[in-house]
Design an enzyme around this catalytic site. Structure first.
Site, PDB file in Angstrom:
ATOM      1  N   HIS A 152      72.600  51.885  36.033  1.00 55.28           N
ATOM      2  CA  HIS A 152      73.914  51.108  35.984  1.00 55.28           C
ATOM      3  C   HIS A 152      75.020  51.391  36.671  1.00 55.28           C
ATOM      4  CE1 HIS A 152      74.399  55.077  34.451  1.00 55.28           C
ATOM      5  NE2 HIS A 152      75.636  54.852  34.132  1.00 55.28           N
ATOM      6  N   ASP A 153      74.872  52.520  37.649  1.00 54.27           N
ATOM      7  CA  ASP A 153      76.087  52.779  38.736  1.00 54.27           C
ATOM      8  C   ASP A 153      75.570  51.972  39.923  1.00 54.27           C
ATOM      9  OD1 ASP A 153      77.342  54.313  36.602  1.00 54.27           O
ATOM     10  OD2 ASP A 153      76.309  55.977  37.218  1.00 54.27           O
TER      11      ASP A 153
HETATM   12  O1  TEU Z   1      78.208  58.644  36.933  1.00 54.13           O
HETATM   13  C1  TEU Z   1      78.261  59.867  37.715  1.00 54.13           C
HETATM   14  C2  TEU Z   1      79.419  59.549  38.962  1.00 54.13           C
HETATM   15  O2  TEU Z   1      79.385  60.444  39.668  1.00 54.13           O
HETATM   16  C3  TEU Z   1      79.648  58.094  39.228  1.00 54.13           C
HETATM   17  O3  TEU Z   1      80.982  58.021  38.825  1.00 54.13           O
HETATM   18  C4  TEU Z   1      79.345  57.814  40.390  1.00 54.13           C
HETATM   19  O4  TEU Z   1      80.077  58.668  41.433  1.00 54.13           O
HETATM   20  C5  TEU Z   1      79.685  56.470  40.711  1.00 54.13           C
HETATM   21  O5  TEU Z   1      79.126  55.682  39.566  1.00 54.13           O
HETATM   22  C6  TEU Z   1      79.122  56.046  41.809  1.00 54.13           C
HETATM   23  O6  TEU Z   1      79.559  54.570  42.016  1.00 54.13           O
HETATM   24  C7  TEU Z   1      78.035  59.040  35.578  1.00 54.13           C
HETATM   25  C8  TEU Z   1      77.587  57.931  34.726  1.00 54.13           C
HETATM   26  O7  TEU Z   1      76.377  57.468  35.400  1.00 54.13           O
HETATM   27  C9  TEU Z   1      78.603  56.865  34.873  1.00 54.13           C
HETATM   28  O8  TEU Z   1      78.323  55.503  34.637  1.00 54.13           O
HETATM   29  C10 TEU Z   1      79.831  57.262  34.752  1.00 54.13           C
HETATM   30  O9  TEU Z   1      80.977  56.318  34.810  1.00 54.13           O
HETATM   31  C11 TEU Z   1      80.312  58.513  34.851  1.00 54.13           C
HETATM   32  O10 TEU Z   1      79.124  59.477  34.934  1.00 54.13           O
HETATM   33  C12 TEU Z   1      81.470  59.368  34.065  1.00 54.13           C
HETATM   34  O11 TEU Z   1      80.775  59.629  32.760  1.00 54.13           O
END
Ligand code: TEU
Ligand code: CA
Length: 560
Positions: free
Chosen positions: A333-334
């Site tokens: 999802h990221d």
């Molecule tokens: O993501 C970890 C994280 O470091 C992300 O912010 C990453 O760097 C970024 O998505 C890259 O584009 C986790 C979760 O998967 C994410 O959805 C959350 O936003 C984040 O932690 C905070 O909980």
């Protein structure tokens, strides 16, 4: 999933034995609940929607679901900001719905792995509401507070991952609190034993409800030392994980996957080594970061470099050869949609999607499918910033525009790499909104849903879905796929990815053309041979010939 058999399995060279666990042959499926299936027409996916779609996961052969957060949350970061760890967000349903989901999934042999977001809570969590009101309550120390710096500003100039400073001032207590992510996500102070005990208790509470394990959000941050400005893999990380194992996980047949943006092949086995008693596997991002610009980051487009990507991917295959285990993924999802990022989402979409699946699902480890990947869903094409929803994209847009970056340049980067691409609604059919909702979706549905949807793939024996189903079944049935050693082939090749898996005297050879052009390769003798086709995107292949011709994005695996 303790009802599944646990038996010792001989390692490929019989030098060591690993005990087979239920997740060694299972394939995971990640659900981002907001975008999966909407049961009540409010435009947002929900738990009853997931329950209704469980047959889809059974069809695919999924062993467990990683469910992105469904807990109570103000949804600043779509649930990665939890205000009550023991309740469900009303837009997703109720605790009863959650219990029904756990039971209904289990009846199908599917475990539910919950997302554990405990590096930070929401700023609206009851703990933080108390913590920010007074210094002399126990909850104050559940968070990380520091006095203002010598000039009266923040204690240091650390920046938050979602833009802006990592410290926010609270006048009521005259202190700054630390937030690695947004100000709405204050970091929990893991050095406080009472806080750790609360987390352990909450984890046991969920496990007792019958979940199959946890995916642990940014777990490598919990051992941080903010004064030393050491955030990732800080000095307390492994002691905290070992304590968590002792207090919560020991004796339970559950699966734990830690997320770490910093773990490397130097530190990987500290988390998941056989004798460590910490986690079962980690999501590591070396192959993902490979696609980012080294200085400008993910919003600056950079051409894909297959050789570097392979180096990252196979270094983890080497690391987990005798010990540890690997979590295999290209999407979540990221991240952007994998077919758009690594292959081609136009002319060769079908071959490209199958090719990426062939590679990932035939490596050693536990593969994860991100919702929609199984039908080759693609990135969206958003032309305007107001079509985006994610705070990371929106905040970085503001920051970069202020620095003089042209909006079109930023949008080009965001069209490649924004987190919103993976968050457009699941495309179930060619009904309005792709069958995701009868209402107005919270984020635009990709207009290509008329051509790319689950119903369409189900009716087609040659579909991407059918290819995934075959790969997932192979892992369950074929010991070489589950446990064989991996050896990379053609490491320096910039267009073709190839490897073999070996168990005892048997081997599987896998080839994947990462380019939109035909490729011809002369292969060394120890790779070639006659055998049996396992999976293929084009013609059936029962042989690896000395001179191999691959069609654009062709992939296949042959057991010799
Ligand atoms: O993501 C970890 C994280 O470091 C992300 O912010 C990453 O760097 C970024 O998505 C890259 O584009 C986790 C979760 O998967 C994410 O959805 C959350 O936003 C984040 O932690 C905070 O909980
Ligand atoms: Ca809904």
């Amino acid at each position: 999933m303790s009802d599944l058999t646990t038996r010792p399995h001989p390692a490929p060279d019989a030098a060591s034995e690993i005990t087979e666990r239920w997740w060694h042959r299972a394939t995971g499926y990640q659900i981002y609940p907001r975008s999966f299936a909407d049961s009540n027409g409010d435009g947002m996916g929900d738990i009853p929607g997931i329950i209704a779609k469980l047959p889809h996961l059974s069809d695919l052969g999924i062993g467990f679901v990683w469910l992105s957060p469904v807990y109570a949350s103000p949804m600043v970061d779509n649930g990665y900001d939890i205000s009550d760890y023991r309740n469900i967000a009303p837009e997703f349903g109720t605790l009863d719905d959650m219990d029904r989901l756990i039971a209904a999934a289990r009846e199908r042999g599917i475990g539910i792995v919950m997302d554990l977001v405990v590096n930070h809570s929401s700023s609206l969590h009851a703990w933080f509401c108390k913590a920010r009101a007074a210094r002399d309550c126990p909850e104050h120390d559940y968070y990380i507070w520091r006095d203002p710096g010598p000039e009266g500003g923040p204690p240091d100039d650390a920046r938050a991952a979602f833009g802006g400073p990592a410290w926010t001032y609270v006048p009521e207590v005259g202190q700054y609190y630390f937030h690695y992510f947004s100000p709405a996500q204050p970091d929990l102070n893991w050095q406080n034993p009472a806080l750790r005990a609360e987390i352990h208790d909450m984890m046991r509470w969920w496990l007792d409800r019958g979940i199959a394990g946890f995916r642990m959000d940014v777990i490598s941050l919990i051992g941080k030392d903010v004064d030393a400005r050491l955030y990732e893999e800080g000095p307390h990380l492994h002691p905290f994980l070992q304590e968590m194992h002792r207090e919560v996980l020991a004796g339970r047949d559950v699966l734990t996957i830690g997320e770490s943006w910093s773990v490397s092949t130097e530190t990987g086995l500290l988390y998941c080594g056989r004798d460590r008693d910490e986690l079962d596997m980690v999501f590591e991002f070396s192959h993902i970061r490979e696609g980012w610009h080294p200085e400008l980051g993910k919003f600056a487009p950079k051409p894909f470099d297959l050789v570097a990507f392979k180096r990252a991917l196979f270094s983890w295959q080497d690391l987990t050869r005798e010990d540890g285990w690997h979590a295999l993924f290209l999407s979540n999802h990221d991240l952007p949609r994998q077919v758009s990022f690594y292959a081609d989402d136009q002319q060769f979409r079908r071959a490209g999607a199958k090719m990426l699946a062939t590679v990932l699902h035939l490596l050693k480890g536990t593969p994860f499918v991100y919702q929609g990947e199984e039908i080759g869903m693609t990135n969206a094409r958003f032309d305007r910033i107001d079509q985006y929803r994610d705070l990371e994209t929106l905040n970085h847009f503001e920051e970069q525009i202020a620095l003089g970056v042209e909006p079109e340049v930023f949008i080009t980067g965001a069209n490649r790499n924004s987190r919103d691409h993976s968050r457009t609604p699941m495309q179930w059919s060619d009904a309005p909104n792709g069958g995701f909702t009868t209402g107005t979706p919270w984020i635009e549905v990709n207009p290509n849903f008329c051509d790319i949807n689950v119903a369409q793939d189900l009716g087609d024996p040659d579909s991407i879905f059918t290819h995934y189903r075959r790969l997932i079944a192979l892992r369950q049935q074929n010991d070489i796929v589950a446990f064989g050693h991996t050896r990379q082939l053609l490491a320096a090749d910039a267009g073709v990815l190839a490897f073999e898996r070996r168990l005892g005297g048997r081997r599987i050879v896998v080839f994947a053309n990462f380019t939109p052009h035909p490729q011809r390769r002369d292969l060394p003798e120890d790779v070639t041979g006659r055998g049996e086709a396992l999976v293929h995107s084009h013609a059936r292949r029962d042989e690896v010939p000395g001179q191999l011709d691959l069609a654009p994005f062709e992939s296949f695996a042959c057991q010799i």
